[in-house]
Write a protein that holds these residues in place. Sequence first.
Motif, mmCIF file in Angstrom:
data_model
loop_
_atom_site.group_PDB
_atom_site.id
_atom_site.type_symbol
_atom_site.label_atom_id
_atom_site.label_comp_id
_atom_site.label_asym_id
_atom_site.label_seq_id
_atom_site.Cartn_x
_atom_site.Cartn_y
_atom_site.Cartn_z
ATOM 1 N N CYS A 94 63.574 34.262 55.552
ATOM 2 C CA CYS A 94 64.159 35.553 55.888
ATOM 3 C C CYS A 94 63.157 36.339 56.731
ATOM 4 O O CYS A 94 62.030 36.589 56.304
ATOM 5 C CB CYS A 94 64.530 36.332 54.628
ATOM 6 S SG CYS A 94 65.204 37.970 55.024
ATOM 7 N N CYS A 97 62.375 39.974 54.717
ATOM 8 C CA CYS A 97 61.609 40.066 53.463
ATOM 9 C C CYS A 97 60.678 38.874 53.248
ATOM 10 O O CYS A 97 59.851 38.902 52.347
ATOM 11 C CB CYS A 97 62.544 40.232 52.271
ATOM 12 S SG CYS A 97 63.484 38.752 51.868
ATOM 13 N N CYS A 131 68.326 36.818 54.676
ATOM 14 C CA CYS A 131 68.805 36.351 53.373
ATOM 15 C C CYS A 131 69.992 37.216 52.938
ATOM 16 O O CYS A 131 70.215 38.284 53.526
ATOM 17 C CB CYS A 131 67.683 36.405 52.348
ATOM 18 S SG CYS A 131 67.293 38.063 51.756
ATOM 19 N N CYS A 134 69.114 40.933 52.291
ATOM 20 C CA CYS A 134 68.751 41.715 53.487
ATOM 21 C C CYS A 134 69.951 41.938 54.410
ATOM 22 O O CYS A 134 69.961 42.883 55.193
ATOM 23 C CB CYS A 134 67.608 41.035 54.241
ATOM 24 S SG CYS A 134 66.048 41.122 53.326
HETATM 25 ZN ZN ZN Z 1 65.476 38.879 52.951
#
Ligand code: ZN
Length: 137
Positions: A94, A97, A131, A134
């Motif tokens: 991701c 994050c 992800c 997110c």
């Molecule tokens: Zn993420």
Amino acid sequence: MNKQEAMTLLKKQGYKITKRREAILIFFAKEDKYHNAKNLYEYMEAEYPGISYDTVYRNLHLYHDLGILESTELQAEKHFRMNCSDQHHHHFICSTCGKTKKVKVCPMDEVENMLSSYKILGHKFEIYGLCPICQTA
Ligand SMILES: [Zn+2]
Ligand SMILES: [Zn+2]
Ligand SMILES: [Zn+2]
């Protein structure tokens, strides 16, 4: 690699296991996730107020050199995670994050056919995106 394997490796290489060195391993063993030096420093600062950025940075690079951590570039900055030494796989990462997800498919199975007269020494394959968490943020 898990925390115990990393400690065994450190000892074998002649490095002393200090509480701080152990804390860095705990930080990385917690999640399948990439972190930059700043993330680690903030965690270490909370545990060991006054610890120098230099100490944290040096240990981070020591772990990387020893193969305890693997790295990738995210947002033009080096990020680190625990080295996956288990069965060959790749990662979805991701970009926001840093969380990673194992991908058990290896594109080399296909690519090798296209490079039949070449000697392949290694490969790197990473998938970047957002992800599920997110995506909703
Ligand atoms: Zn993420
Ligand atoms: Zn992995
Ligand atoms: Zn592969």
